[in-house]
Design an enzyme around this catalytic site. Structure first.
Site, PDB file in Angstrom:
ATOM      1  N   HIS A 142      -2.735   2.672  -7.642  1.00  0.00           N
ATOM      2  CA  HIS A 142      -2.454   1.273  -7.325  1.00  0.00           C
ATOM      3  C   HIS A 142      -1.900   1.083  -5.903  1.00  0.00           C
ATOM      4  CE1 HIS A 142      -0.777  -2.751  -7.524  1.00  0.00           C
ATOM      5  NE2 HIS A 142       0.435  -2.259  -7.459  1.00  0.00           N
ATOM      6  N   HIS A 175       5.348   0.242  -1.925  1.00  0.00           N
ATOM      7  CA  HIS A 175       5.889  -1.038  -2.398  1.00  0.00           C
ATOM      8  C   HIS A 175       6.477  -1.004  -3.805  1.00  0.00           C
ATOM      9  CE1 HIS A 175       1.994  -1.687  -4.484  1.00  0.00           C
ATOM     10  NE2 HIS A 175       2.669  -2.521  -5.238  1.00  0.00           N
ATOM     11  N   GLU A 200      11.220  -0.142  -7.158  1.00  0.00           N
ATOM     12  CA  GLU A 200      11.239  -0.829  -8.443  1.00  0.00           C
ATOM     13  C   GLU A 200      11.018   0.157  -9.603  1.00  0.00           C
ATOM     14  OE1 GLU A 200      11.671  -4.181  -8.911  1.00  0.00           O
ATOM     15  OE2 GLU A 200      11.455  -3.957 -11.087  1.00  0.00           O
ATOM     16  N   ASP A 201      10.089   1.065  -9.423  1.00  0.00           N
ATOM     17  CA  ASP A 201       9.598   1.843 -10.580  1.00  0.00           C
ATOM     18  C   ASP A 201       9.938   3.333 -10.582  1.00  0.00           C
ATOM     19  OD1 ASP A 201       8.401  -0.428 -11.497  1.00  0.00           O
ATOM     20  OD2 ASP A 201       6.415   0.036 -10.704  1.00  0.00           O
ATOM     21  N   ASP A 222      -0.952  -6.640  -3.304  1.00  0.00           N
ATOM     22  CA  ASP A 222      -0.490  -6.115  -4.599  1.00  0.00           C
ATOM     23  C   ASP A 222      -1.061  -6.964  -5.727  1.00  0.00           C
ATOM     24  OD1 ASP A 222       1.160  -4.774  -6.529  1.00  0.00           O
ATOM     25  OD2 ASP A 222       2.624  -6.407  -6.349  1.00  0.00           O
ATOM     26  N   ASP A 262     -22.462 -28.561  -1.429  1.00  0.00           N
ATOM     27  CA  ASP A 262     -22.150 -27.282  -0.798  1.00  0.00           C
ATOM     28  C   ASP A 262     -22.000 -26.141  -1.790  1.00  0.00           C
ATOM     29  OD1 ASP A 262     -19.988 -28.485  -1.863  1.00  0.00           O
ATOM     30  OD2 ASP A 262     -18.805 -28.508  -0.040  1.00  0.00           O
TER      31      ASP A 262
HETATM   32 MN    MN Z   1       2.477  -3.208  -7.302  1.00  0.00          MN
END
Ligand code: MN
Length: 737
Positions: free
Chosen positions: A67, A91, A95-96, A158, A279
């Site tokens: 990811h 990123h 957090e993880d 993300d 269009d």
């Molecule tokens: Mn992410």
């Protein structure tokens, strides 16, 4: 409005080939546009993120590490600087995983720490989000990203990868929540900073989750259309190319279909049918410079018939996010309508990359070049700043969301103050929007406006280049049609504040009147009735509060009577006399009631002074006033009718809009004659539309400003006297189901 990211993505949900971008490939991609990028830094981040995410897995079963690598890959598509790419890789680590910001700063420096920190904060916001909190979240997002746009770009990449893989999420509820959030927050923000293809892909992926049926229907329709007109489309495209060759205009011509969501959105917003869309197909003509854009436009219009009302010059008036291009729609081979976008390569870059188009070398380093951004006619950062200002201005979250959506979706119109200052407003804005854009005080005291030196009604739509002077008075009233004329969130939220204040006062007056009449109907004079018991039973502290509740219909007349006379029989007797026989009904335009605040004239019947009128409570907006014979009244229970009357001078103070259908022979001069008759009778025509046309007759609908019913009768009589007029009818809107 069209296109996909430069890297092929074979439609919703599929994304890239199912192979992780390798370390050396990522480095090569960055070096392709930033040859002096810090290779070692990217390599270290790649290895670090891989180590930190370890054995974590995605819902797809892929290693989690795939990811952040994909996110970094999307960021290389946007040609962002190496620090942003590294932040993409890192990123999710804070957090993880056990990684800390301190460690990231030690390993990768302060700039990357700050970026990762920003993205992590947004992720936390996202995790805490509930579907009802979209508005607040958007506010927080704007505040958190307005400082460094790279944080938003990483977050968008993300979200894009998460949306590309959303079908792996097991719970439908989560898929829907994430898709809705994508439509509400990420799509608009991506559009705001001009990263168009990313925005379109995000929205289309979300659309597929939220409305799979609608999307399938559009896709089917597109397949059908393609089968029908595929050859014409191909002929159209080569026709444009040949035309450019023949005229000696060096050009790159490409064509594409709009994404299903973009089509859906247009169908909804413009209330068009599929056939009316000009269009579904768009061709892009990229030429050398701006003069060549106009030359190309000229030869295209000369070759094919253009569709009126579709030409837009975003080169002289760029959109708020910096977008520049000429747009036109023409009817090509086989009757196929298509939009043609004409622009230079530089304009094309901005259209594809938005704010990201301005990453380049300047002062020997690769980064964001604000001067280049300013040159495009609108620094995309400014767009976020405007939203941030709105938060500081103290808008409540719902109003902010409305504002943000309006600001993001609408094209701009540019007007001037008398001193020559430029004010940009969404298209369709009125002088009242302008007044509030200048200052809240100016808006609150606005009673009129001159446009280019001529006094004009407040409902006038502003046009590019208009010079506007606001006429002010301390006794300014809330414009009665403010819901129609105020387009910007800023004006609407400011007026709503005024309305809330005024409403309370007026509801009390209405409520008191209702209480008085209800008691009279019961045979009592309110002055002789003690309301203390009723107050207690209904849970109100003061009579004023109770009257307000009655006025708002939080308390019904029946409940009120029951509370006053507990245990008594229900009050509504069949032989009840009309209230108006007993006491004068409520007077409009009197007693401090004002149109647009506590009452509104219903559009179905457009009551005119002099006509017999009745009010009914309308959820959330006070009382709707109808003509006594209006079909809508039949829907309401007669006991809920509120008898109303016009005040004596209503005709002098009101200008009302009447709608008439006039049938005339279908020949030159008939329409002109009708208009002349109306003008001579001092009626002001505000709209004319064809309802029906045959070879012999034309039925036209006219909206006419008149003073009162008498005035309308006068106009009607004059029209009937004309030999040019076959039939005349006051248009009362039919009730739909
Ligand atoms: Mn992410």
């Amino acid at each position: 409005m069209t296109g996909a990211l430069p890297v092929p993505s074979a439609g919703a949900g599929s994304g890239r080939p199912n192979r992780m971008l390798r370390q050396f490939e990522l480095v090569e991609r960055v070096k392709a546009y930033q040859p002096d990028a810090d290779e070692a830094l990217i390599n270290r981040a790649y290895v670090y993120a891989m180590k930190m995410h370890g054995a974590q897995k995605r819902h797809s079963g892929d290693p989690y590490f795939a990811h952040p690598v994909e996110v970094a890959g999307i960021l290389t598509d946007l040609k962002l600087d190496a620090h942003t790419i590294v932040s993409g890789l890192l990123h999710d680590t804070v957090e993880d995983t056990p990684a800390t910001l301190e460690e990231i700063e030690a390993l990768f420096g302060a700039d990357i720490r700050h970026l990762v920190d920003g993205v992590t904060k947004l992720t936390e916001l996202e995790l805490r989000s509930e579907s009802t909190k979209q508005a607040e979240n958007l506010q927080k997002f704007v505040m958190a990203t307005a400082k460094d746009i790279r944080v938003l770009l990483v977050k968008l990449a993300d979200r894009l990868h998460n949306m590309r893989t959303i079908h792996f999420m097991p719970k439908e509820e989560s898929r829907r929540r994430i898709a809705q959030e994508t439509l509400d927050i990420y799509g608009p923000l991506a559009r705001q900073i001009g990263v168009q293809p990313l925005c379109m892909e995000l929205e289309d992926l979300a659309f597929e989750v939220l409305q799979p049926e609608a999307r399938r229907a559009i896709v089917r329709r597109l397949d059908h259309l393609r089968a029908d007109s595929g050859e014409s489309i191909a002929a159209f495209q080569s026709g444009i190319r040949e035309l450019m060759d023949k005229e000696g205009i060096p050009a790159r011509v490409s064509g594409r279909e709009k994404r299903p969501y973009s089509i859906y959105w247009k169908l909804q917003r413009k209330e068009l049918t599929f056939e009316e869309l000009t269009d579904v197909y768009a061709f892009r003509v990229v030429v050398e410079d701006a003069p060549a854009c106009y030359r190309a436009l000229g030869v295209i219009h000369n070759r094919w018939r253009y569709v009126p009302g579709r030409f837009k010059d975003y080169i002289s008036m760029p959109k708020g996010n910096g977008y520049r291009s000429l747009h036109t729609s023409v009817i090509g081979p086989g009757g196929v309508r298509a939009e043609i976008q004409i622009r230079t390569e530089a304009m094309n870059q901005v259209a594809e990359f938005g704010v990201a188009a301005h990453w380049r070398y300047k002062n020997e380093s690769y980064g964001f070049d604000p001067d280049a951004a300013a040159q495009t006619g609108g620094d995309p950062m400014m767009a976020l700043e405007r939203l941030a200002d709105m938060v500081r201005f103290g808008a409540d979250p719902e109003e902010f969301l409305e504002y943000a959506k309006l600001e993001m979706y609408q094209d701009q119109v540019f007007v001037f103050t008398p001193k020559g200052e430029l004010v940009s407003l969404p298209r369709g804005a009125s002088p009242i929007d302008f007044a509030y854009a200048v200052h809240t005080d100016v808006g609150d005291t606005c009673v009129g406006a001159t446009i280019n030196g001529v006094e004009r009604p407040l409902r006038t739509q502003l046009r590019n280049g208009d010079v506007i002077k606001i006429l002010r008075s301390d006794a300014a009233e809330i414009p009665r049609n403010w819901r129609e004329i105020a387009r910007t969130g800023r004006a609407r939220s400011a007026i709503r504040r005024r309305v809330r204040k005024a409403e309370q006062k007026e509801y009390r007056l209405i409520g008191e009147r209702i209480a008085r009449l209800s008691l009279l109907e019961h045979g009592d004079d309110m002055d002789d009735v003690v309301l203390d018991g009723a107050l207690m039973r209904l849970g109100y502290d003061t009579e004023k509060d109770l009257f307000e509740a009655l006025g708002r219909k939080d308390v019904s007349r029946q409940d009120f009577l029951r509370a006053v006379f507990p245990g008594a029989a229900p009050s509504v007797s069949p032989e009840r006399r009309r209230l108006s026989d007993m006491e004068a009904p409520l007077f409009l335009e009197a007693d401090g009631l004002s149109q647009g605040v506590s009452f509104h004239f219903a559009e179905c019947c457009n009551p005119l002074p002099g006509e017999r009128i009745v009010g009914v409570h309308a959820e959330g907006r006070g009382i709707d006033v109808h003509v006594i014979d209006c079909a809508v009244l039949g829907e309401a229970e007669e006991k809920d009718w509120i008898d109303l009357a016009w005040s004596r001078d209503a005709g002098e103070r009101t200008v009302s809009n009447a709608r008439m259908t006039i049938t005339m022979p279908n020949r030159p001069g008939a329409l002109a004659e009708a208009c002349q008759i109306i003008a001579e009778a001092r009626g002001n025509i505000t709209r004319v539309a064809t309802v029906q046309r045959s070879e012999t007759f034309a039925a036209m609908e006219f909206d006419i400003d008149v003073a009162d019913a008498q005035h309308l009768a006068d106009i009607s009589a004059r029209l009937r006297a004309s030999p040019q007029i076959v039939a005349l009818e006051r248009a009362r809107q039919e009730q739909d189901a």
